[in-house]
Scaffold this active site. Structure first.
Site, short mmCIF file in Angstrom:
data_model
loop_
_atom_site.label_atom_id
_atom_site.label_comp_id
_atom_site.label_asym_id
_atom_site.label_seq_id
_atom_site.Cartn_x
_atom_site.Cartn_y
_atom_site.Cartn_z
N LYS A 249 35.93 -21.41 12.91
CA LYS A 249 36.53 -22.20 13.99
C LYS A 249 36.04 -21.67 15.32
CE LYS A 249 40.98 -22.90 11.75
NZ LYS A 249 42.23 -22.18 11.59
N1 GLU Z 1 46.63 -19.91 7.24
C1 GLU Z 1 45.57 -19.11 6.68
C2 GLU Z 1 44.24 -19.56 7.24
O1 GLU Z 1 44.11 -20.67 7.69
C3 GLU Z 1 45.52 -19.22 5.17
C4 GLU Z 1 46.60 -18.46 4.55
C5 GLU Z 1 46.62 -18.54 3.04
O2 GLU Z 1 46.01 -19.43 2.45
O3 GLU Z 1 47.28 -17.69 2.48
O4 GLU Z 1 43.32 -18.77 7.24
#
Ligand code: GLU
Length: 319
Positions: A249
């Site tokens: 990102k």
């Molecule tokens: N929210 C995390 C991310 O976008 C992923 C967390 C998970 O899958 O445990 O990197």
């Protein structure tokens, strides 16, 4: 009617930037894996990392996921709306003596280490504050600054069994040391939040990128300390560009929003992700239609290369 299945999968984006093709591939696989087993899929917005969360990104993620044709079976859980639940879990760890207050800043942790650790996102915590303070309040009073809480990692290796990645052994105490469960601004840290909310949502299957494999061992320890079940873990290799670099990102890699704005047919994106995951599907297919074609055994073991030619083909696939 869908067959009753105990499988509950989840999509857990962090609203810190626009979603890109790497996210699309991982989220689609998470959706397919649960759906192919007749299971449910839940959505959770991981918006706790306040300095990195960007305004408007929750709505942007919802739009992108819907554009891809992903569906979820309950209202999305926004992590920051469940702070009391997460704080209760932190309090439970404190009550069990599984944490200690820590007043070290990141810079201090880095300085305390004799040699820099190449490639380490987070340096190993040397345990400076381990037996230093009787309570968080005492730590803040004595140090004159805010304190976080670290989890006392038990010594020894744990084996993480993954339904896709090869089994691996991790020694968290040796490799990353005691890690933060409540930050110095008193908000719950990612490792804690993920474990508590997966359990709260009844998630049984966690499919995500294999960049999170090292975190999995930390989550394993927290699940054990809190008496929570371990989910079925499935870690897939990431999508990489021509040069073999992972999509990020931060690097403003090609976003789904950009594809959408340029009129690309989302069914072509879905078909690309499906084919990159070993599925046999038509050139344009919806996420739901492709579900039946998913088989974990057929997913390639290597990172998915999304090169210039692939992108050109996607851009040409107008709706
Ligand atoms: N929210 C995390 C991310 O976008 C992923 C967390 C998970 O899958 O445990 O990197």
């Amino acid at each position: 009617m869908r067959r009753a299945s105990p499988v509950v999968g989840r999509l857990a984006p962090s609203p810190t930037g626009l979603l890109h093709l790497g996210h699309a591939r991982t989220f689609l696989c998470a959706f397919w894996s649960a759906r192919a087993a007749g299971g449910r899929v839940l959505l959770r917005m991981e918006d706790l990392d306040a300095p990195r969360v960007r305004p408007g990104m929750i709505d942007a993620a919802l739009r992108d996921l819907a554009w891809l044709g992903l569906e979820w079976d309950a209202a999305p859980l926004v992590q920051s709306h469940g702070l009391p639940r997460l704080q209760a879990a932190v309090a439970e760890l404190v009550r069990r003596g599984a944490t200690y207050p820590c007043v070290c800043s990141r810079a201090e942790v880095r300085r305390a280490l004799s040699a820099p650790q190449a490639g380490e996102v987070e340096p190993r915590y040397p345990g400076t504050c381990r037996e230093r303070f009787p309570s968080l309040e005492a730590a803040e009073r004595r140090a004159g600054r805010a304190a976080g809480l670290r989890f006392r990692v038990p010594d020894g290796e744990v084996e993480i069994r993954d339904a896709f990645a090869p089994p691996a052994r991790y020694d968290v105490a040796r490799d990353s040391g005691d890690f933060v469960v409540s930050k110095r601004d008193h908000t719950p840290a990612y490792q804690l939040a993920v474990v508590v909310d997966d359990a709260f949502q009844g998630v049984t299957e966690v499919l995500r990128g294999d960049d999170l494999l090292p975190s999995t061992a930390r989550q394993w320890h927290l699940q054990r300390a809190l008496g929570l079940p371990h989910p079925r873990w499935i870690h897939l290799p990431l999508v990489v560009d021509d040069a073999g670099r992972r999509f990020a990102k931060r690097a403003d890699d090609l976003s789904l929003a950009e594809l959408r704005a340029r009129g690309v047919d989302p069914r072509a994106v879905v078909a690309w992700a499906a084919r990159a995951s070993g599925m046999v599907v038509p050139e344009r297919v919806t996420a739901a239609q492709a579900s039946a074609a998913f088989a974990l055994e057929s997913v390639p073991r290597e990172p998915v290369r999304c090169d210039g030619q692939t992108l050109a083909r996607l851009f040409a696939a107008r709706g």
